[in-house]
Scaffold this motif. Structure first.
Motif, mmCIF file in Angstrom:
data_model
loop_
_atom_site.group_PDB
_atom_site.id
_atom_site.type_symbol
_atom_site.label_atom_id
_atom_site.label_comp_id
_atom_site.label_asym_id
_atom_site.label_seq_id
_atom_site.Cartn_x
_atom_site.Cartn_y
_atom_site.Cartn_z
ATOM 1 N N GLY A 38 -104.303 -19.551 -1.053
ATOM 2 C CA GLY A 38 -105.505 -19.545 -1.591
ATOM 3 C C GLY A 38 -105.914 -18.387 -2.095
ATOM 4 O O GLY A 38 -107.291 -17.878 -3.045
ATOM 5 N N VAL A 39 -105.274 -17.238 -1.948
ATOM 6 C CA VAL A 39 -105.527 -15.807 -2.527
ATOM 7 C C VAL A 39 -104.788 -15.822 -3.970
ATOM 8 O O VAL A 39 -103.556 -15.886 -3.771
ATOM 9 N N GLU A 40 -105.602 -15.693 -5.025
ATOM 10 C CA GLU A 40 -104.669 -15.409 -6.440
ATOM 11 C C GLU A 40 -104.511 -14.071 -6.638
ATOM 12 O O GLU A 40 -103.640 -13.945 -7.395
ATOM 13 N N ASN A 41 -105.472 -13.210 -6.338
ATOM 14 C CA ASN A 41 -105.260 -11.741 -6.790
ATOM 15 C C ASN A 41 -105.952 -10.805 -5.792
ATOM 16 O O ASN A 41 -106.923 -11.265 -5.176
ATOM 17 N N VAL A 42 -105.225 -9.456 -5.478
ATOM 18 C CA VAL A 42 -105.996 -8.547 -4.722
ATOM 19 C C VAL A 42 -105.968 -7.263 -5.544
ATOM 20 O O VAL A 42 -105.224 -6.816 -6.109
ATOM 21 N N ALA A 44 -111.195 -6.084 -3.413
ATOM 22 C CA ALA A 44 -111.569 -7.213 -4.225
ATOM 23 C C ALA A 44 -110.445 -8.248 -4.067
ATOM 24 O O ALA A 44 -109.220 -8.043 -4.335
ATOM 25 N N ILE A 45 -110.652 -9.596 -3.812
ATOM 26 C CA ILE A 45 -109.808 -10.582 -3.498
ATOM 27 C C ILE A 45 -110.321 -11.595 -4.179
ATOM 28 O O ILE A 45 -111.329 -12.391 -4.019
ATOM 29 N N LYS A 46 -109.670 -12.206 -5.262
ATOM 30 C CA LYS A 46 -109.778 -13.562 -5.971
ATOM 31 C C LYS A 46 -108.999 -14.620 -5.138
ATOM 32 O O LYS A 46 -108.043 -14.562 -4.935
ATOM 33 N N ILE A 47 -110.077 -15.786 -4.943
ATOM 34 C CA ILE A 47 -109.620 -16.874 -3.974
ATOM 35 C C ILE A 47 -109.872 -18.241 -4.736
ATOM 36 O O ILE A 47 -110.570 -18.299 -5.671
ATOM 37 N N ASP A 48 -109.323 -19.099 -4.272
ATOM 38 C CA ASP A 48 -109.442 -20.565 -4.746
ATOM 39 C C ASP A 48 -110.429 -21.114 -3.823
ATOM 40 O O ASP A 48 -110.299 -21.132 -2.592
ATOM 41 N N MET A 49 -111.720 -21.406 -4.305
ATOM 42 C CA MET A 49 -112.731 -21.956 -3.501
ATOM 43 C C MET A 49 -112.602 -23.207 -2.707
ATOM 44 O O MET A 49 -113.401 -23.391 -2.027
#
Length: 792
Positions: free
Chosen positions: A488-492, A619-624
């Motif tokens: 579910g984590v797309e980028n950090v 900053a963590i881009k996630i899949d909601m």
């Protein structure tokens, strides 16, 4: 006589319950709004006015005179000390340096408690408590905060940390950095102060907490660094500001001599200067004041409308009184007595409504307002007197001048009570106010919708911001790898702050080894190589900087390029020096512009730099779709990496929403007041149509007997009010345009006020008015004409 007036007035009101009820509800709503607005305005005007010698207490702030004049509600750290050493204008001067979002750790035996304090702490010099009036309950006023690693806390914080135990001598750890001993307890800070920190640490501890370099740094301004001073009697603000030019000459050289200025701001004005970090804006208070006045006028107009419409029904009563010897002034005061009874009942209802509404108002403003009854009582008495005479004078004069012969013969017409001409004016006034508020609501809603849905130039959705308490390379690398593996984590990305943030760092720049710095500053953002991919920032020229601790490559934005009057390709490969030329790097890419603050401010020239010492956020881009599980795993990994810290997180779109907090508050208030104005107007319309229906009973019966259908009878009622609504709209539209044009000027990026806004306003007003008029008119139109004619 007075007793007789009151007795007769009460009987009349009991006999005309519908009239009395509509009048009471209308006046109560108007007065309740007046009471709440009065409470809100007096609350904000009271901020930091309770200090002794408040007229001589000032805060220092900084002005930058370059291409324009920029103001910052803070100063370089050594500035207040330099002022104190070089000048004798003040009785006391103290520095105050605050840090938000701090961690307080308490250890007692094996028990460890952690508290995250959003308002943080303030490092202050002892004289701060001599300048401002915050009473000390425990501790020695002469010695508090004179030694390093000492603190005073408020009663609230002492109870939060230690319950009923004595806090004096207890130790806490600040940000896992320094140990601090509590030596004093302050009385809880009043609600009406902008000094929000409730933990005060001795200024002598600053070096151990924040480092040595700050104390002699005249070239940087940290937003939490402030200075307060109390001038000697007779010393003027202008004298001090002129003298402080000597500080500029002493501590700056070259072009900085013309750029830097230090000014004084009266402490009571801090709350209202948004540019210098104030919470409120006096223009908003003025807007609320006029809304309150308009609502009270609307309610009074409502009363006058109903009273004059009913006047014909009382014509015989007035005729008999005059024949029996009543003087006009006696009839006038009789009606004033009726108005007074209605007003007093309405004020009682209004106070009850205000009590009910105050908690909601406090919740809206995150405040703790209470009714100041000594002040409020004076206001209520004055407003009651004004309403009584504003509402009662004209109807009273109308009744008093009736000719007794006409009255007794029932030959009075609408002309004798002012006709429809007066009531037309009053209805137009009501709906002008309502439509101004409706247009205002639509425009504020549209602007907020634009602010929240416009393309910001970066992706704000599904990005979680987590604080990074330590700049430890090994821990950071390990944590990144573990978080990246979470489903579910797309980028950090590690960064100092998000693309749009309240925390911004500005500095001067030297471009391409030019002899002189540019005449404007640049906004710097420290970040790693994943920053632009995590936030979806686009490059229009060049490339991203490479990964590496020693990399000195920079990304700039389109605004930076346009400030230099160049093209994006022209700056690629050029050298740039920032932070007083201490940091030098090569420009390798140009980013498409993104909004680095709210729409209230312009996009500034901006630089993203790989300064790994300044990273403080993950900053963590996630899949909601898997947000709950993903956030739980991030929580676990973070706490395993930093077990001695306190975990918290925030979504980026929530932080951006905070930019428009005051605008949302204004919208809520305008919506509420517009709704109340519409309710009052509808009550008045309903009352007027009811009286029209009674007066036109025979006419409606005759029309129906002669074949008139229901729609034509409805139009008989509606055409009058339709024309009045159109007239009200013609008056309201330019007034609303002017008011909202001034509101929108506060936004650098804003909607245009198009014709569709005014079309929506007039249509909504027509729908509301026709529903109100149509219901009562339909009842009259559907009545049996035989009964109507027989009853006549």
């Amino acid at each position: 006589m007075i007793k007789n007036y009151i007795k007769i007035a009460w009987r009349n009101l009991v006999r005309n319950k519908a009239y009395a009820t509509i009048s009471v509800i209308g006046l109560a709503l108007g007065v309740a709004c007046g009471v709440l607005i009065f409470t809100l305005i007096t609350y904000h005007l009271s901020f930091d006015t309770f200090h002794k010698d408040k007229d001589r207490i000032y805060r220092f702030y900084t002005e930058f005179h370059d291409q324009g004049v920029d103001r910052v509600g803070a100063i370089p750290q050594p500035m207040a000390k330099g002022y104190r050493n070089d000048f004798a204008f003040s009785e006391k001067t103290a520095r105050y340096i605050s840090f938000n979002k701090t961690l307080i750790t308490l250890t007692r035996g094996n028990e460890v408690k952690k508290f995250g304090e959003d308002d943080g702490v303030a490092f202050v010099e002892p004289d701060y408590f001599d300048i401002l009036n915050f009473p000390l309950l425990k501790g020695d006023r002469k010695t508090i905060l004179t030694n390093p690693n000492e603190a005073v806390v408020t009663e609230k914080m002492a109870h939060k940390y230690f319950g009923n135990d004595n806090p004096i001598g207890r130790v806490f750890k600040l940000d896992n950095n320094i140990n601090v001993t509590i030596t004093g307890v302050l009385q809880d800070l009043p609600n009406n102060t902008d000094q929000k920190q409730q933990i005060f640490i001795s200024y002598a501890s600053m070096e151990a907490y924040a480092g040595k370099d700050r104390e002699n740094n005249w070239g940087g301004v940290y937003s939490g660094c402030q200075g307060f001073t109390r001038l000697k009697p007779g010393v003027t603000k202008a004298q001090v500001e002129t003298a402080m030019l000597q500080l500029i000459k002493k501590n700056y050289t070259g072009r900085d001599l013309q750029v830097w200025r230090f000014k004084l701001q009266p402490i009571a004005e801090m709350h209202f200067d948004r540019e210098l970090g104030g919470y409120a804006d006096k223009s908003y208070l003025w807007a609320l004041f006029f809304i309150g006045v308009f609502l009270i006028i609307t309610a009074s107009v409502n009363f006058v409308n109903l009273a004059t419409a009913q006047a014909l029904n009382r014509s015989k009563e007035v005729g008999i009184r005059k024949v029996l010897g009543s003087q006009p002034f006696q009839l006038f005061w009789q009606f004033i007595a009726e108005t007074a009874i209605i007003s007093i009942i309405a004020v009682g209802v209004a106070i009850g409504l205000s009590e009910i509404a105050l908690p909601a108002l406090n919740n809206l403003f995150h405040a703790q307002m209470i009714f100041n009854w000594p002040q409020l009582s004076v206001f209520i008495v004055l407003i009651t007197i004004v309403v009584v005479f504003l509402s009662g004078s004209y109807p009273g004069l109308v009744l008093a001048r009736f000719q007794p012969i006409k009255a007794l013969k029932s030959k009075l017409s609408q002309k004798d009570v002012g006709g429809f001409s007066l009531r037309r004016i009053l209805v137009v006034t009501q709906f002008t106010i309502s439509q101004v508020l409706i247009i205002g609501t639509i425009i504020v809603v549209s602007q907020l919708h634009y602010s929240q849905t416009a393309d910001l130039g970066f992706n704000k959705n599904a990005v979680v911001l987590v604080p990074l308490p330590q700049n430890d390379k090994v821990k950071m690398s390990t944590m990144r790898n573990r978080i990246t593996e979470i489903k579910g984590v797309e980028n950090v990305s590690y960064c100092a702050n998000a693309p749009a943030s309240r925390s911004n760092s500005n500095t001067g720049i030297q471009y391409d080894n030019r002899a002189e710095d540019e005449h404007w500053s640049i906004n710097t953002k420290q970040a790693d190589e994943n920053y632009i991919s995590t936030f979806g920032i686009k490059l229009i020229a060049g490339r991203n900087f490479f990964k590496g601790d020693s990399v000195k490559e920079l990304l700039v934005n389109e605004t930076f390029v346009s400030k230099l009057h160049l093209k994006p390709q022209d700056v690629i490969g050029k050298q740039m020096a920032i932070n007083g030329r201490d940091y030098k790097g090569t420009i390798v890419g140009v980013m498409k512009d993104f909004y680095n603050y709210s729409f209230h401010s312009e996009i500034s020239p901006l630089c993203v730099m790989p300064n790994y010492q300044g990273l403080s956020t993950v900053a963590i881009k996630i899949d909601m779709r898997n947000a709950k599980e993903t956030l739980a795993q991030i929580d676990k990994i973070w706490n395993q990496t930093f077990p001695e810290e306190l975990y918290s997180y925030q979504f980026l779109d929530d932080t951006i929403a905070h930019f428009y907090e005051m605008d949302r508050i204004l919208l809520t208030l305008v919506e509420a007041f517009a709704g109340i104005a519409i309710i009052i107007g509808c009550l008045g319309l309903y009352g007027l149509v009811s009286f029209m229906a009674v007066r036109k009973t025979k006419e409606i019966g005759v029309r129906k007997v002669l074949g008139a259908n229901i729609s034509s009878i409805l139009w008989l009622f509606g055409k009058e009010f339709s024309i009045l609504l159109l007239i009200a709209f013609v008056i309201a539209a330019p007034l609303a345009w002017w008011a909202m044009h001034n509101y929108l000027k506060d936004f650098q990026y804003r909607i245009s006020i198009g014709p569709q806004i005014f079309v929506i306003s007039i249509l909504s007003s027509f729908i509301i008015a026709w529903i109100t008029v149509g219901y009562r008119a339909a009842m009259a139109a559907l009545a049996n004409p035989v009964k109507s004619l027989r009853s006549e």
